[in-house]
Design a protein around this motif. Structure first.
Motif, PDB file in Angstrom:
ATOM      1  N   SER A 265       8.383 -38.175 -32.666  1.00 34.29           N
ATOM      2  CA  SER A 265       8.098 -37.059 -33.560  1.00 34.29           C
ATOM      3  C   SER A 265       8.697 -35.767 -32.992  1.00 34.29           C
ATOM      4  O   SER A 265       8.732 -35.569 -31.773  1.00 34.29           O
ATOM      5  CB  SER A 265       6.579 -36.909 -33.679  1.00 34.29           C
ATOM      6  N   GLU A 266       9.131 -34.884 -33.887  1.00 34.25           N
ATOM      7  CA  GLU A 266       9.707 -33.609 -33.390  1.00 34.25           C
ATOM      8  C   GLU A 266       8.655 -32.736 -32.711  1.00 34.25           C
ATOM      9  O   GLU A 266       8.999 -31.740 -32.049  1.00 34.25           O
ATOM     10  CB  GLU A 266      10.428 -32.844 -34.508  1.00 34.25           C
ATOM     11  N   LYS A 267       7.387 -33.133 -32.822  1.00 37.84           N
ATOM     12  CA  LYS A 267       6.330 -32.368 -32.134  1.00 37.84           C
ATOM     13  C   LYS A 267       6.339 -32.629 -30.618  1.00 37.84           C
ATOM     14  O   LYS A 267       5.675 -31.943 -29.861  1.00 37.84           O
ATOM     15  CB  LYS A 267       4.951 -32.763 -32.675  1.00 37.84           C
ATOM     16  N   ILE A 268       7.078 -33.671 -30.221  1.00 36.96           N
ATOM     17  CA  ILE A 268       7.001 -34.111 -28.823  1.00 36.96           C
ATOM     18  C   ILE A 268       8.104 -33.479 -27.969  1.00 36.96           C
ATOM     19  O   ILE A 268       9.295 -33.682 -28.212  1.00 36.96           O
ATOM     20  CB  ILE A 268       7.156 -35.642 -28.730  1.00 36.96           C
ATOM     21  N   THR A 269       7.684 -32.741 -26.944  1.00 33.83           N
ATOM     22  CA  THR A 269       8.602 -32.288 -25.900  1.00 33.83           C
ATOM     23  C   THR A 269       7.950 -32.585 -24.548  1.00 33.83           C
ATOM     24  O   THR A 269       6.834 -32.135 -24.282  1.00 33.83           O
ATOM     25  CB  THR A 269       8.913 -30.786 -26.034  1.00 33.83           C
ATOM     26  N   ILE A 270       8.641 -33.385 -23.752  1.00 35.90           N
ATOM     27  CA  ILE A 270       8.076 -33.850 -22.475  1.00 35.90           C
ATOM     28  C   ILE A 270       9.045 -33.498 -21.350  1.00 35.90           C
ATOM     29  O   ILE A 270      10.254 -33.712 -21.467  1.00 35.90           O
ATOM     30  CB  ILE A 270       7.883 -35.385 -22.487  1.00 35.90           C
ATOM     31  N   GLU A 271       8.477 -32.998 -20.269  1.00 37.85           N
ATOM     32  CA  GLU A 271       9.326 -32.602 -19.148  1.00 37.85           C
ATOM     33  C   GLU A 271       8.737 -33.121 -17.832  1.00 37.85           C
ATOM     34  O   GLU A 271       7.513 -33.114 -17.646  1.00 37.85           O
ATOM     35  CB  GLU A 271       9.412 -31.068 -19.110  1.00 37.85           C
TER      36      GLU A 271
ATOM     37  N   GLU B 195       6.263 -47.373 -29.231  1.00 44.69           N
ATOM     38  CA  GLU B 195       7.270 -46.501 -29.825  1.00 44.69           C
ATOM     39  C   GLU B 195       6.685 -45.792 -31.048  1.00 44.69           C
ATOM     40  O   GLU B 195       6.874 -44.581 -31.228  1.00 44.69           O
ATOM     41  CB  GLU B 195       8.456 -47.378 -30.225  1.00 44.69           C
ATOM     42  N   ASP B 196       5.947 -46.564 -31.858  1.00 43.70           N
ATOM     43  CA  ASP B 196       5.357 -45.992 -33.084  1.00 43.70           C
ATOM     44  C   ASP B 196       4.326 -44.921 -32.757  1.00 43.70           C
ATOM     45  O   ASP B 196       4.169 -43.956 -33.500  1.00 43.70           O
ATOM     46  CB  ASP B 196       4.695 -47.091 -33.926  1.00 43.70           C
ATOM     47  N   VAL B 197       3.598 -45.097 -31.650  1.00 45.51           N
ATOM     48  CA  VAL B 197       2.583 -44.107 -31.273  1.00 45.51           C
ATOM     49  C   VAL B 197       3.213 -42.725 -31.146  1.00 45.51           C
ATOM     50  O   VAL B 197       2.655 -41.721 -31.596  1.00 45.51           O
ATOM     51  CB  VAL B 197       1.899 -44.500 -29.944  1.00 45.51           C
ATOM     52  N   PHE B 198       4.401 -42.689 -30.553  1.00 47.39           N
ATOM     53  CA  PHE B 198       5.039 -41.387 -30.336  1.00 47.39           C
ATOM     54  C   PHE B 198       5.892 -40.947 -31.542  1.00 47.39           C
ATOM     55  O   PHE B 198       6.260 -39.789 -31.644  1.00 47.39           O
ATOM     56  CB  PHE B 198       5.864 -41.416 -29.033  1.00 47.39           C
ATOM     57  N   ARG B 199       6.168 -41.875 -32.459  1.00 54.12           N
ATOM     58  CA  ARG B 199       6.855 -41.494 -33.704  1.00 54.12           C
ATOM     59  C   ARG B 199       5.857 -40.940 -34.723  1.00 54.12           C
ATOM     60  O   ARG B 199       6.161 -39.988 -35.439  1.00 54.12           O
ATOM     61  CB  ARG B 199       7.515 -42.729 -34.329  1.00 54.12           C
ATOM     62  N   ASN B 200       4.678 -41.570 -34.773  1.00 49.70           N
ATOM     63  CA  ASN B 200       3.728 -41.242 -35.847  1.00 49.70           C
ATOM     64  C   ASN B 200       2.715 -40.192 -35.410  1.00 49.70           C
ATOM     65  O   ASN B 200       1.519 -40.314 -35.681  1.00 49.70           O
ATOM     66  CB  ASN B 200       2.992 -42.514 -36.299  1.00 49.70           C
ATOM     67  N   VAL B 201       3.177 -39.188 -34.703  1.00 57.53           N
ATOM     68  CA  VAL B 201       2.262 -38.147 -34.220  1.00 57.53           C
ATOM     69  C   VAL B 201       1.908 -37.208 -35.375  1.00 57.53           C
ATOM     70  O   VAL B 201       2.795 -36.681 -36.050  1.00 57.53           O
ATOM     71  CB  VAL B 201       2.916 -37.346 -33.068  1.00 57.53           C
ATOM     72  N   THR B 202       0.609 -37.041 -35.595  1.00 60.72           N
ATOM     73  CA  THR B 202       0.191 -36.145 -36.678  1.00 60.72           C
ATOM     74  C   THR B 202      -0.174 -34.758 -36.143  1.00 60.72           C
ATOM     75  O   THR B 202      -0.094 -33.783 -36.881  1.00 60.72           O
ATOM     76  CB  THR B 202      -1.022 -36.725 -37.429  1.00 60.72           C
TER      77      THR B 202
END
Lengths: 461, 432
Positions: B270-276, B398-405
């Motif tokens: 999801s575009e909400k995800i930024t991880i560093e 993979e879906d867990v991090f794609r389907n972020v609400t």
């Protein structure tokens, strides 16, 4: 092998306290081949001395990463200071535990070392066999791991001795592509107690089991998802061993009982069907040496078997000297430490559910619609007895016959509920000892069990 | 105790005398002071003096490693000889390398010296506060330590890093108890330099204690449904670990089983995800100054607005696959916060769970996971109905991090990670 330079330090043990001095060396050897590439090639040793001093039930512990008489003197002094630090600040003394009749463990088995080249060559031979015979695999890993403990234990008020615990394994991981294009994997661990030569003098003996593993993998790549819900199943021996360890074993470790585990209120009550008997074996079971024998624990207690569940009734816990005093039980040698700088904790040794009288064929034939769950990838449990195991290998049972293989799934339940549903137990036990149990420190443990017919909850889509 | 500067010089000299051209080594001296409780009383005090030597040599592409804790001349010689023998036993592989010359550095982090009297007092305060404020909590174990370590890393390219680290750590294992009712085990922990702020206010200790008490009030539901799971920061950390192992780690990239093998530069989440991965972050206590390969550690963006920026490869895997090496080998993970509160996230969920822990097998290479939701609460129509047990969650990593609400604006920092709450839809939730 450790030389005994610490026995004479007994003269330095302080009066009015209980002391255990331990010289301790761990060794590991590891090699890993990933698709033929040598990705790990390492040797490691750690050695040191620890002292545990108990004053009014308060434990002081100290260790140092070297092994001289001077070091022994230093850790004895530091451990005593630590015990006094707690004792002086405590609101009340804690309960102490009684002295034991002193004894001495006989001379240990030798730990035999082998050159790294010999280990790499053995792994390479196995890898070549897999690569040539099964070129269609997506990936393969051949991993060798050896670890050994060498301990000299000197106790002020219990037994003393020199013990060694070598073990080594070759793990074979095979990965194939399933029909849907997703990778599926299976692995098998070969080896056990003893040195490289004891276990792997002839690695061609591994091949028939590797061939069987490949056949299971081919079944699994065409596997189906298990249907979620409560199902009648046969838990294979490896699964039974995991259940004995994770779901029951941990709840009957006395420190967790004191912490409020489900075993506390269930002592001397029915927790399983009368077909279930569970013992934590010290060194010998069914007339043979168990996978990881223990002869003397790190508090100086001679190791003996601990009866946990007898014909379905919860009979006892695994104890340290302190907890045994608390519960009015006999300590059986369960207090063990992994590294020289670790304090002894209550740990399992070789936890096994005893075999019954049924044959596996009879058990499979008896199930109309269920599963045969053969092998497990991992498992966890809670003090409530709620457990979860990953199932890496299993098959459907339809009308008394094996059907499709299963894709990876999970089973869960509450141990003392699930064990009451056990109504058939096979006449064969399978042991597993290649892993570590984690509880503050890692610890090698053996676990075993027969096939058991029971009801269990299966996870699935 | 040894002087590790002298030890380091001896190792260097020995490797050169033995004509090693490519090598790296690390020597460490550490001291840990640890307090343990039993039944919420201090029962054990440990002092551990430890040391470590780790030597790797590469001879014409042949690599061997050896480690030990004996820093006497004999112990040093053994580690060096074992590494050389190990390398001689190996096959040549041009991917075996060490990092090119880096700027040398001396790094100081944390509090090097412990104040154990003050720490003891703060731990007593913590236990006293828990007893008073959370009477239905039983502490099964509290393990608290101060550990300091002094390390020198050096290699044959002339790089040298020297680090001095020290920090306090507190780990608590506890459960809710009331009469015959008990919850499952909860765990929490922090790494900290801060003995001023009450320990109960650090990390998620207070939140977890409150949740364990709330978990005594059980709710239940039958059957299964597809719903939204709100992962707590602690549980999210575990899912991020599984994500990194399954899709990004050296082994799955080298053997080609990663589902994200050729996805660098593409949207994977999801575009909400930024991880560093962090090498510098003032919220984190224990940061690695350098990588296992001998690079100075850098901040590394792994996923930016849902786009995969890099795999997590060491020098060997990078060489083997022709990809870039990752100059951070830690799990000091930070995720960017969202814009709404946890309360608003819960209110937006029609049916689902808050999951505080996951007890399940590590997913296979296909990312399918299945396991028990621990420390979990059932949400219905935007409200928490109560705690649940024997509840399983199934889905695909993979879906867990794609389907972020939603991602929460609250961030919890335990000293090694700083993470928000994260809600994902489409997860199969099965009740009793």
């Amino acid at each position: 092998m450790l030389q005994d330079i610490i026995s004479k330090e007994r003269d330095r043990f302080a009066e009015g306290v209980q002391t255990v001095l331990r010289g301790h060396e761990n060794r590991s050897r590891s090699v890993a081949l990933l698709k033929g590439n040598l990705v790990n090639n390492a040797r490691s040793e750690s050695r040191g001395i620890s002292a545990r001093v108990t004053k009014n039930g308060h434990y002081g512990f100290s260790s140092v990463a070297s092994y001289t008489e001077k070091d022994a003197e230093m850790v004895l002094r530091a451990a005593t200071e630590n015990a006094l630090f707690l004792d002086q600040r405590a609101k009340a003394p804690r309960k102490t535990y009684p002295a034991q009749i002193p004894g001495q463990i006989p001379a240990p088995r030798l730990i035999v070392d082998f050159e790294q080249k010999r280990i790499i060559d053995a792994c390479r031979t196995v890898d070549d066999y897999v690569a040539k015979k099964y070129p269609d695999l997506l990936s393969r890993r051949i991993i060798y791991r050896e670890d050994s403990q060498d301990k000299i234990i000197i106790s002020s008020d219990a037994s003393s001795g020199h013990v060694t615990y070598p073990r080594c394994y070759i793990y074979v991981f095979l990965t194939a592509e399933s029909l849907s294009g997703a990778p599926v994997e299976l692995f098998h661990a070969f080896g056990g107690f003893g040195s490289f030569e004891d276990n792997f003098a002839d690695v061609t003996k591994l091949y028939p089991v590797i061939d069987e593993l490949y056949r299971h993998l081919m079944d699994k790549r065409e596997g189906v998802y298990a249907e979620a819900g409560r199902k009648q199943v046969i838990l294979g021996g490896m699964m039974g061993g995991m259940l004995a360890h994770e779901a029951v074993g941990h709840t009957v470790e006395a420190d967790l009982v004191m912490g409020g585990s489900v075993a506390g209120p269930n002592l001397n009550k029915r927790v399983a069907s009368d077909l279930v008997t569970l013992i934590d074996y010290a060194h010998t079971a069914f007339g043979e040496t168990v996978p990881l024998p223990v002869y003397l624990d790190d508090e100086g207690t001679f190791a003996k078997d601990a009866m946990l569940i007898e014909n379905g009734i919860l009979k006892g816990y695994m104890n340290s000297r302190e907890s045994a005093q608390f519960f009015g039980m006999e300590p059986c040698g369960n207090a063990r430490a992994w590294e020289f700088n670790d304090e002894p904790l209550i740990r399992m040794r070789n936890t096994c559910i005893l075999p019954g009288t049924s044959t596996l064929d009879e058990m499979i034939a008896s199930i109309e619609d269920g599963y045969y769950l053969i092998d497990t990838s991992n498992g966890q449990a809670d003090v409530t007895g709620e457990f979860m195991f990953g199932v890496s290998l299993g098959y459907e049972i339809k009308k008394g016959k094996l059907g499709h293989a299963l894709l990876d799934t999970t089973v869960s339940g509450i141990a003392f509920d699930m064990l009451k549903t056990v109504d058939m137990v096979s006449n064969q036990v399978q042991w597993e000892s290649s892993g570590f149990c984690g509880k503050k420190q890692p610890m090698p443990v053996g676990m075993g069990g027969p096939d058991m017919r029971c009801y269990i909850t299966i996870g699935g889509r | 105790m040894s002087n590790i500067r002298e030890v380091s010089e001896k190792v260097n000299r020995l490797l050169n005398e033995k004509q090693q051209k490519v090598y790296a080594f690390e020597v460490t001296e550490s001291e840990k002071r640890e307090l343990n409780t039993e039944n919420a009383e201090f029962s054990l005090y440990r002092t551990i003096f430890d040391s470590k030597i780790n030597v790797t040599t590469i001879q014409e592409g042949r690599k061997g490693s050896a480690s030990g804790n004996d820093l006497t001349d004999e112990g040093i010689s053994k580690a060096v000889d074992d590494a050389i023998l190990g390398a001689a036993s190996a096959e040549p592989d041009t991917a075996n390398q060490i990092a090119e010359k880096q700027e040398n550095g001396v790094f100081h982090t944390g509090l090097y010296e412990a104040d154990m009297d003050l720490f003891y007092q703060k731990l007593e305060d913590l236990l006293g506060t828990i007893e008073k404020k959370h009477p239905r909590i039983k502490i099964l174990a509290l393990i608290a330590d101060h550990t300091k370590s002094h390390t020198i890393y050096a290699n044959s390219n002339g790089t040298e890093f020297e680090t001095f680290d020290g920090a306090y750590h507190v780990e608590i294992e506890f459960a809710g108890f009331e009469g015959e009712r008990t919850t499952g085990l909860s765990y929490t922990g922090i790494a900290t330099y801060d003995l001023e702020t009450p320990l109960i206010e650090q990390g998620d200790i207070e939140i977890q204690l409150s949740d364990a008490e709330k978990a005594l009030n059980q709710a239940g539901f039958d059957g299964k449904f597809e719903g939204t799971v709100v992962f707590t920061p602690g549980c999210l950390g575990f899912f991020l670990y599984m994500l990194s192992y399954n899709y990004l780690s050296p082994s799955v990239i080298m053997d080609g089983t990663s589902r994200w093998l050729d996805k660098v530069g593409e949207k994977v989440a999801s575009e909400k995800i930024t991880i560093e991965l962090k090498a510098q972050d003032e919220r984190l206590v224990e940061l690695d100054a350098y990588t296992d390969d001998g690079y100075r550690a850098e901040n590394v963006k792994v996923i930016k607005n849902g786009v995969l920026m890099t795999h997590l490869l060491d020098l060997y895997a990078a060489g083997k696959t022709g990809r870039n090496v990752t100059k951070n080998s830690s799990m000091n993970v930070v995720m960017e916060p969202g814009e709404i509160s946890l309360e608003e996230i819960i209110a937006s969920v029609s049916r689902g769970l808050i999951v505080g822990g996951f007890s399940g097998g590590e997913p296979g290479a296909n990312g399918e996971f299945s396991g028990v939701a621990k420390n979990a609460f059932y949400i219905e129509n935007g409200k928490i109905a109560g705690a649940v047990s024997e509840t399983m969650i199934n889905g695909n990593l993979e879906d867990v991090f794609r389907n972020v609400t939603a991602i929460s604006k609250e961030i919890i920092c335990d000293g090694s990670m700083a993470l928000p709450y994260m809600a994902s839809s489409g997860i199969v939730i099965s009740g009793k």
